[in-house]
Design a protein around this motif. Structure first.
Motif, mmCIF file in Angstrom:
data_model
loop_
_atom_site.group_PDB
_atom_site.id
_atom_site.type_symbol
_atom_site.label_atom_id
_atom_site.label_comp_id
_atom_site.label_asym_id
_atom_site.label_seq_id
_atom_site.Cartn_x
_atom_site.Cartn_y
_atom_site.Cartn_z
ATOM 1 N N LEU A 104 -4.723 6.793 -2.227
ATOM 2 C CA LEU A 104 -4.158 6.674 -0.819
ATOM 3 C C LEU A 104 -3.757 5.016 -0.583
ATOM 4 O O LEU A 104 -4.286 3.963 -1.043
ATOM 5 C CB LEU A 104 -5.472 6.682 0.039
ATOM 6 C CG LEU A 104 -5.305 6.276 1.617
ATOM 7 C CD1 LEU A 104 -4.033 7.143 2.236
ATOM 8 C CD2 LEU A 104 -6.855 6.268 2.274
ATOM 9 N N LEU A 123 8.204 1.574 2.542
ATOM 10 C CA LEU A 123 8.350 3.094 2.383
ATOM 11 C C LEU A 123 9.384 3.370 1.091
ATOM 12 O O LEU A 123 8.888 4.559 0.537
ATOM 13 C CB LEU A 123 8.944 3.531 3.557
ATOM 14 C CG LEU A 123 8.198 3.475 5.059
ATOM 15 C CD1 LEU A 123 8.597 3.852 6.385
ATOM 16 C CD2 LEU A 123 6.708 3.777 4.809
ATOM 17 N N ASN A 127 8.087 6.005 -1.824
ATOM 18 C CA ASN A 127 8.946 7.286 -2.172
ATOM 19 C C ASN A 127 9.178 7.041 -3.677
ATOM 20 O O ASN A 127 9.349 8.281 -4.506
ATOM 21 C CB ASN A 127 10.291 7.207 -1.384
ATOM 22 C CG ASN A 127 10.094 7.787 0.018
ATOM 23 O OD1 ASN A 127 8.966 8.389 0.202
ATOM 24 N ND2 ASN A 127 10.954 7.291 0.835
ATOM 25 N N ARG A 130 6.116 8.147 -5.685
ATOM 26 C CA ARG A 130 5.812 9.440 -5.648
ATOM 27 C C ARG A 130 6.567 10.453 -6.616
ATOM 28 O O ARG A 130 6.045 11.520 -6.617
ATOM 29 C CB ARG A 130 6.124 10.019 -4.265
ATOM 30 C CG ARG A 130 4.907 9.584 -3.340
ATOM 31 C CD ARG A 130 5.435 10.094 -1.584
ATOM 32 N NE ARG A 130 4.288 10.229 -0.689
ATOM 33 C CZ ARG A 130 4.294 9.807 0.409
ATOM 34 N NH1 ARG A 130 5.455 9.908 0.931
ATOM 35 N NH2 ARG A 130 3.335 9.780 1.075
ATOM 36 N N THR A 137 -0.735 9.440 -1.079
ATOM 37 C CA THR A 137 -1.134 9.781 0.321
ATOM 38 C C THR A 137 -0.715 8.395 0.837
ATOM 39 O O THR A 137 -1.460 7.393 0.297
ATOM 40 C CB THR A 137 -2.394 10.498 0.737
ATOM 41 O OG1 THR A 137 -2.410 11.686 0.240
ATOM 42 C CG2 THR A 137 -2.365 10.532 2.374
ATOM 43 N N ALA A 138 -0.127 8.356 1.991
ATOM 44 C CA ALA A 138 0.023 6.859 2.617
ATOM 45 C C ALA A 138 -0.086 7.060 4.305
ATOM 46 O O ALA A 138 0.328 8.303 4.787
ATOM 47 C CB ALA A 138 1.469 6.460 2.246
ATOM 48 N N ARG A 139 -0.470 5.973 5.039
ATOM 49 C CA ARG A 139 -0.738 5.806 6.331
ATOM 50 C C ARG A 139 -0.747 4.285 6.683
ATOM 51 O O ARG A 139 -0.972 3.553 6.098
ATOM 52 C CB ARG A 139 -2.195 6.297 6.786
ATOM 53 C CG ARG A 139 -2.581 7.776 6.688
ATOM 54 C CD ARG A 139 -1.991 8.663 7.391
ATOM 55 N NE ARG A 139 -2.274 10.288 7.137
ATOM 56 C CZ ARG A 139 -1.884 10.935 6.261
ATOM 57 N NH1 ARG A 139 -1.024 10.582 5.488
ATOM 58 N NH2 ARG A 139 -2.375 12.163 6.445
ATOM 59 N N ASN A 162 7.683 8.307 11.848
ATOM 60 C CA ASN A 162 7.790 8.158 10.428
ATOM 61 C C ASN A 162 6.905 8.844 9.344
ATOM 62 O O ASN A 162 6.172 9.540 9.918
ATOM 63 C CB ASN A 162 7.560 6.597 10.141
ATOM 64 C CG ASN A 162 8.507 5.566 10.478
ATOM 65 O OD1 ASN A 162 9.819 5.797 10.218
ATOM 66 N ND2 ASN A 162 8.251 4.716 11.097
ATOM 67 N N ASP A 163 7.089 9.039 8.382
ATOM 68 C CA ASP A 163 6.542 9.463 7.118
ATOM 69 C C ASP A 163 6.189 8.411 6.324
ATOM 70 O O ASP A 163 7.331 7.940 5.668
ATOM 71 C CB ASP A 163 7.289 10.846 6.424
ATOM 72 C CG ASP A 163 6.100 11.015 5.350
ATOM 73 O OD1 ASP A 163 4.919 10.901 5.388
ATOM 74 O OD2 ASP A 163 6.823 11.729 4.184
ATOM 75 N N PRO A 164 5.187 7.684 6.219
ATOM 76 C CA PRO A 164 3.907 8.456 6.447
ATOM 77 C C PRO A 164 3.421 8.037 8.166
ATOM 78 O O PRO A 164 4.109 7.287 8.784
ATOM 79 C CB PRO A 164 2.929 7.653 5.695
ATOM 80 C CG PRO A 164 3.464 6.051 5.454
ATOM 81 C CD PRO A 164 4.953 6.644 5.349
#
Length: 217
Positions: A104, A123, A127, A130, A137-139, A162-164
């Protein structure tokens, strides 16, 4: 679970959050190790201040500010429920290594449009990680803010696209965090009923609800 607090922008409160999250998990009976991966060594300084004050050790603090972190952190995770990484600002090799180690990633941002814009590079690194760690998982975490201020609301709304995504729980800009840190303490040790301590407890509860398990490297 290995949790990394990362942001290429300095001064967003990574170390404060890392220490207090580790302390809250420890208070809940979890075995915790904190990795100080910031060359400035602020978490190690906090640990030394705690020792000088004669306070009991709540969790281990290990200095690993090197880009072999992704190989060394999993070994520490074998003897801990949670490993918390206090990441470096703007050290690309270290940042990538922390991302490859993590299950995380928490990205602390302050309530400012500039912080939202500065997260783009972070970000891109997530990516990239990943590709090798697809389950990463990112927040975002809104830190050092007043939950009712307009700018905090606007920042949360901007990040929500956004994602995350951004975590619901925010952490305020509170003098108690600095006061506690100066003597090697955590905000919950000053008074567990203060707003800062309650925010940290609520943040840990929200993270726990994500139910993230340690994945294979």
């Amino acid at each position: 679970m290995i949790v990394a607090l990362l942001n290429q922008k300095g001064g967003v409160g990574k170390t404060t959050l890392a220490l207090n999250l580790a302390g809250e998990w420890s208070r809940r009976g979890k075995r915790v190790t904190l990795i100080d991966a910031d060359p400035q060594g602020s978490a190690l300084d906090w640990s030394e201040a705690r020792s000088r004050e004669g306070l009991p050790r709540l969790f281990g603090v290990v200095g690993l500010a090197r880009d072999t972190l992704h190989r060394e952190a999993p070994d520490l995770a074998q003897s801990a429920d949670h490993v918390v990484i206090d990441g470096p600002p703007r050290v690309a090799g270290l940042m990538r290594s922390a991302l490859l180690a993590a299950d995380l990633v928490l990205i602390p941002v302050q309530p400012s449009p500039l912080d939202g814009w500065a997260s783009a590079e972070m970000l891109a690194l997530i990516n990239e990680a990943r590709i090798y760690r697809p389950q990463l998982t990112a927040r975002f975490v809104l830190n050092r803010c007043g939950a009712r201020t307009l700018i905090a609301r606007d920042t949360a709304e901007a990040l929500s696209d956004n994602d995350p995504p951004v975590l619901v729980q925010t952490v305020g800009q509170r003098v108690a965090f600095a006061s506690a840190a100066q003597s090697g303490r955590l905000v919950s040790e000053l008074d567990k009923d203060t707003p800062g301590a309650q925010e940290i407890a609520a943040l840990v509860s929200e993270i726990d609800r994500l139910r993230i398990e340690r994945s294979g490297s």
